[in-house]
Design an enzyme around this catalytic site. Structure first.
Site, PDB file in Angstrom:
ATOM      1  N   GLU A  28      -2.668  -8.771   2.999  1.00 40.46           N
ATOM      2  CA  GLU A  28      -3.021  -9.347   4.299  1.00 40.46           C
ATOM      3  C   GLU A  28      -4.510  -9.287   4.573  1.00 40.46           C
ATOM      4  O   GLU A  28      -5.009  -9.919   5.504  1.00 40.46           O
ATOM      5  CB  GLU A  28      -2.240  -8.640   5.421  1.00 40.46           C
ATOM      6  CG  GLU A  28      -2.750  -7.263   5.802  1.00 40.46           C
ATOM      7  CD  GLU A  28      -2.317  -6.136   4.878  1.00 40.46           C
ATOM      8  OE1 GLU A  28      -2.561  -4.966   5.215  1.00 40.46           O
ATOM      9  OE2 GLU A  28      -1.744  -6.424   3.806  1.00 40.46           O
TER      10      GLU A  28
ATOM     11  N   HIS B 290      -3.923  -4.492  -0.244  1.00 38.05           N
ATOM     12  CA  HIS B 290      -3.520  -5.077   1.038  1.00 38.05           C
ATOM     13  C   HIS B 290      -3.607  -6.601   0.934  1.00 38.05           C
ATOM     14  O   HIS B 290      -4.684  -7.173   1.107  1.00 38.05           O
ATOM     15  CB  HIS B 290      -4.436  -4.592   2.163  1.00 38.05           C
ATOM     16  CG  HIS B 290      -4.197  -3.181   2.573  1.00 38.05           C
ATOM     17  ND1 HIS B 290      -3.278  -2.837   3.542  1.00 38.05           N
ATOM     18  CD2 HIS B 290      -4.737  -2.017   2.128  1.00 38.05           C
ATOM     19  CE1 HIS B 290      -3.274  -1.517   3.701  1.00 38.05           C
ATOM     20  NE2 HIS B 290      -4.147  -0.998   2.848  1.00 38.05           N
TER      21      HIS B 290
ATOM     22  N   CYS C 190       0.841  -1.193   0.000  1.00 39.98           N
ATOM     23  CA  CYS C 190       0.000   0.000   0.000  1.00 39.98           C
ATOM     24  C   CYS C 190       0.885   1.257   0.000  1.00 39.98           C
ATOM     25  O   CYS C 190       1.592   1.507  -0.961  1.00 39.98           O
ATOM     26  CB  CYS C 190      -0.985  -0.040   1.164  1.00 39.98           C
ATOM     27  SG  CYS C 190      -2.325   1.167   0.988  1.00 39.98           S
TER      28      CYS C 190
END
Length: 199
Positions: free
Chosen positions: A181, A179, A77
């Site tokens: 994750e 992102h 990001c």
């Protein structure tokens, strides 16, 4: 596998840390230049503005260390945006970033019924870069108002109010605007591929 998540002081480290732990790797979270230089893999996360993040990196004396890395490094990001040459995300005008991948970060255009920040799941067109091995038109989770234009260093493309780089790369430096994750199985595959890279 020694993996360091750079403690930029302006990032959500817990979610990135947990994503790698789910893959069986326990990261080291550190702002120590020697620990970062000696890691086999380095992740540069970031949340907030480019101006604040770069101030933090300068304050931690990490700019030269990060620029000199030769092992695989992944920016996430804002971390991706900091890999470029400059960013418009500053109240005082364009600021210099790490400059390891050519290009500049620009504010995205607005459109009717498409407010900024761009927030949510978007299908992403990925290239044949090993970071995306085993993925075809994956869905990733984005949260951003600034982006890297599509260029020769683009390895994944996405579109919201405009086409932009979902990921960029040059040599051992890679960055993803989304992102991983927070992107379910597709995001986990990107992180797994990163761990398996050889540069």
């Amino acid at each position: 596998m020694s993996l360091v998540i750079v403690n930029t002081r302006v990032a959500n480290l817990a979610s990135v840390d947990f994503a790698f732990r789910r893959l069986g790797v326990t990261p080291i979270i550190s702002a120590d230049p020697e620990i970062i230089r000696n890691a086999e893999r380095v992740v540069l996360p970031g949340v907030g503005t480019a101006a604040a993040a770069m101030r933090s990196l300068h304050g931690l004396a990490l700019v030269d260390t990060l620029r000199s890395l030769t092992q695989p490094m992944l920016g996430v990001c804002l971390g991706m945006q900091m890999l470029t040459e400059s960013s418009d995300e500053s109240a005082s005008g364009r600021i210099d970033c790490l400059g390891v991948i050519p290009g500049s970060i620009e504010r995205m255009t607005t459109a009717k019924h498409k407010p900024l920040p761009h927030m949510g799941w978007n299908q992403t067109q990925v290239g044949d870069h090993p970071l995306f091995a085993g993925l075809q038109d994956p869905w990733f989770y984005y949260v951003h108002s600034y982006a890297a234009p599509v260029s020769e260093f683009t390895i994944a493309k996405c579109e919201y109010t405009q086409a932009f780089s979902g990921a960029i790369a040059r040599d051992n430096f890679m960055g993803v605007q989304f992102h991983p994750e927070r992107s379910g199985s597709d995001g986990a595959r990107v992180l797994k591929n990163f761990l398996e890279l050889s540069c």
